[in-house]
Design a protein around this motif. Structure first.
Motif, PDB file in Angstrom:
ATOM      1  N   PRO A  78     -23.947 -48.197 -19.361  1.00  0.00           N
ATOM      2  CA  PRO A  78     -23.364 -48.746 -17.909  1.00  0.00           C
ATOM      3  C   PRO A  78     -23.579 -47.397 -16.965  1.00  0.00           C
ATOM      4  CG  PRO A  78     -21.676 -48.037 -19.571  1.00  0.00           C
ATOM      5  CD  PRO A  78     -22.593 -48.182 -20.239  1.00  0.00           C
ATOM      6  N   LEU A  79     -23.432 -47.677 -15.569  1.00  0.00           N
ATOM      7  CA  LEU A  79     -24.025 -46.737 -14.688  1.00  0.00           C
ATOM      8  C   LEU A  79     -22.803 -45.824 -14.604  1.00  0.00           C
ATOM      9  CD1 LEU A  79     -25.253 -48.874 -11.689  1.00  0.00           C
ATOM     10  CD2 LEU A  79     -26.640 -47.529 -13.160  1.00  0.00           C
ATOM     11  N   ILE A  80     -23.088 -44.584 -14.579  1.00  0.00           N
ATOM     12  CA  ILE A  80     -22.061 -43.606 -14.541  1.00  0.00           C
ATOM     13  C   ILE A  80     -21.495 -43.296 -13.124  1.00  0.00           C
ATOM     14  CG2 ILE A  80     -21.560 -41.022 -14.675  1.00  0.00           C
ATOM     15  CD1 ILE A  80     -23.791 -41.197 -16.902  1.00  0.00           C
ATOM     16  N   ALA A  81     -22.306 -43.394 -12.077  1.00  0.00           N
ATOM     17  CA  ALA A  81     -22.023 -43.319 -10.665  1.00  0.00           C
ATOM     18  C   ALA A  81     -22.712 -44.402  -9.887  1.00  0.00           C
ATOM     19  CB  ALA A  81     -22.460 -42.071 -10.225  1.00  0.00           C
ATOM     20  N   ASP A  82     -21.937 -44.794  -8.686  1.00  0.00           N
ATOM     21  CA  ASP A  82     -22.541 -45.788  -8.066  1.00  0.00           C
ATOM     22  C   ASP A  82     -23.774 -44.922  -7.042  1.00  0.00           C
ATOM     23  OD1 ASP A  82     -22.965 -48.069  -6.237  1.00  0.00           O
ATOM     24  OD2 ASP A  82     -21.662 -47.108  -4.635  1.00  0.00           O
ATOM     25  N   PRO A  83     -25.045 -45.690  -7.044  1.00  0.00           N
ATOM     26  CA  PRO A  83     -25.967 -45.266  -6.537  1.00  0.00           C
ATOM     27  C   PRO A  83     -26.187 -44.807  -4.956  1.00  0.00           C
ATOM     28  CG  PRO A  83     -26.800 -47.132  -7.817  1.00  0.00           C
ATOM     29  CD  PRO A  83     -25.196 -47.022  -7.895  1.00  0.00           C
ATOM     30  N   LYS A  84     -25.267 -45.648  -4.328  1.00  0.00           N
ATOM     31  CA  LYS A  84     -25.020 -45.512  -2.915  1.00  0.00           C
ATOM     32  C   LYS A  84     -24.251 -44.200  -2.786  1.00  0.00           C
ATOM     33  CE  LYS A  84     -25.493 -50.109  -1.346  1.00  0.00           C
ATOM     34  NZ  LYS A  84     -25.052 -51.582  -0.699  1.00  0.00           N
ATOM     35  N   ARG A  89     -23.687 -38.439  -1.137  1.00  0.00           N
ATOM     36  CA  ARG A  89     -23.075 -37.109  -1.459  1.00  0.00           C
ATOM     37  C   ARG A  89     -24.483 -36.115  -1.299  1.00  0.00           C
ATOM     38  NH1 ARG A  89     -19.668 -38.512  -6.566  1.00  0.00           N
ATOM     39  NH2 ARG A  89     -17.809 -39.285  -5.510  1.00  0.00           N
ATOM     40  N   ARG A  90     -25.665 -36.433  -1.817  1.00  0.00           N
ATOM     41  CA  ARG A  90     -26.990 -35.718  -1.756  1.00  0.00           C
ATOM     42  C   ARG A  90     -27.187 -35.331  -0.431  1.00  0.00           C
ATOM     43  NH1 ARG A  90     -29.037 -39.236  -5.664  1.00  0.00           N
ATOM     44  NH2 ARG A  90     -30.174 -40.152  -4.203  1.00  0.00           N
ATOM     45  N   VAL A  91     -27.078 -36.456   0.578  1.00  0.00           N
ATOM     46  CA  VAL A  91     -27.491 -36.299   2.135  1.00  0.00           C
ATOM     47  C   VAL A  91     -26.553 -35.351   2.769  1.00  0.00           C
ATOM     48  CG1 VAL A  91     -27.396 -37.173   4.153  1.00  0.00           C
ATOM     49  CG2 VAL A  91     -28.801 -38.297   2.062  1.00  0.00           C
ATOM     50  N   VAL A  94     -27.394 -31.836   1.461  1.00  0.00           N
ATOM     51  CA  VAL A  94     -28.360 -31.365   2.428  1.00  0.00           C
ATOM     52  C   VAL A  94     -27.909 -30.875   3.982  1.00  0.00           C
ATOM     53  CG1 VAL A  94     -30.546 -31.885   3.342  1.00  0.00           C
ATOM     54  CG2 VAL A  94     -30.035 -32.276   0.916  1.00  0.00           C
ATOM     55  N   ARG A  95     -27.252 -31.819   4.518  1.00  0.00           N
ATOM     56  CA  ARG A  95     -26.831 -31.491   5.874  1.00  0.00           C
ATOM     57  C   ARG A  95     -25.835 -30.464   5.866  1.00  0.00           C
ATOM     58  NH1 ARG A  95     -24.894 -37.499   7.740  1.00  0.00           N
ATOM     59  NH2 ARG A  95     -27.232 -38.435   7.976  1.00  0.00           N
ATOM     60  N   ALA A  96     -24.889 -30.017   4.947  1.00  0.00           N
ATOM     61  CA  ALA A  96     -24.241 -28.926   4.943  1.00  0.00           C
ATOM     62  C   ALA A  96     -24.712 -27.572   4.784  1.00  0.00           C
ATOM     63  CB  ALA A  96     -23.113 -28.838   3.845  1.00  0.00           C
ATOM     64  N   THR A  97     -26.021 -27.583   4.176  1.00  0.00           N
ATOM     65  CA  THR A  97     -26.729 -26.228   4.397  1.00  0.00           C
ATOM     66  C   THR A  97     -27.449 -25.745   5.397  1.00  0.00           C
ATOM     67  OG1 THR A  97     -28.920 -27.437   3.557  1.00  0.00           O
ATOM     68  CG2 THR A  97     -27.492 -26.901   1.735  1.00  0.00           C
ATOM     69  N   GLY A  98     -27.377 -26.488   6.375  1.00  0.00           N
ATOM     70  CA  GLY A  98     -27.926 -26.085   7.763  1.00  0.00           C
ATOM     71  C   GLY A  98     -29.477 -25.769   7.745  1.00  0.00           C
ATOM     72  N   THR A  99     -30.204 -26.110   6.707  1.00  0.00           N
ATOM     73  CA  THR A  99     -31.545 -25.925   6.986  1.00  0.00           C
ATOM     74  C   THR A  99     -32.424 -26.813   7.494  1.00  0.00           C
ATOM     75  OG1 THR A  99     -31.950 -27.701   4.860  1.00  0.00           O
ATOM     76  CG2 THR A  99     -31.661 -25.306   4.131  1.00  0.00           C
ATOM     77  N   ARG A 100     -33.445 -26.586   7.887  1.00  0.00           N
ATOM     78  CA  ARG A 100     -34.223 -27.563   8.623  1.00  0.00           C
ATOM     79  C   ARG A 100     -34.099 -28.959   8.262  1.00  0.00           C
ATOM     80  NH1 ARG A 100     -40.558 -26.464  10.657  1.00  0.00           N
ATOM     81  NH2 ARG A 100     -40.579 -28.086  12.232  1.00  0.00           N
TER      82      ARG A 100
END
Length: 118
Positions: A78-84, A89-91, A94-100
């Motif tokens: 079964p799926l461990i985490a909801d893909p959406k 969370r990944r986005v 990335v936004r929180a890092t302040g990188t380009r």
């Protein structure tokens, strides 16, 4: 009328590392669930056929889907985490890092309502 010859299929349990692959012979009119039962891969485990995702060569199938000779049945847990949710969370990370790359996502967007700007 003679009994039809059984067909060879492979059953792969892909919930553990490394995956387990077993060759089994089933009747020509067998289904995906029949091949899983014959393989015995789910016996003694905490997974049931109803709780698993099943597929043939990477394509999602229902337990009552028919099999053909030399098919590879895959048992996925079964799926461990909801893909959406995982993508959100990944986005956010990335936004929180302040990188380009992270700042690219913020163009033409208002900040989320739950963020407090002071």
């Amino acid at each position: 009328m003679a009994n039809p010859e059984p067909i060879d299929v492979m059953v792969c349990l892909a919930t553990v590392t490394p995956p387990r692959l077993i060759h089994v012979q089933v009747a020509p009119d067998a289904t995906v669930a029949d091949a899983v039962r014959v393989s015995g891969l789910l016996e003694g485990g905490d997974l049931a056929i109803e709780a698993c995702r099943l597929g043939v060569y990477g394509k999602r199938k229902t337990p009552d889907a028919p099999l053909h000779a030399r098919d590879r049945v895959e048992i996925l847990g079964p799926l461990i985490a909801d893909p959406k949710t995982a993508r959100r969370r990944r986005v956010q990370k990335v936004r929180a890092t302040g990188t380009r790359e992270g700042l690219k996502w913020l163009r033409n967007e208002a900040p989320p309502k739950d963020d407090v700007l002071e």
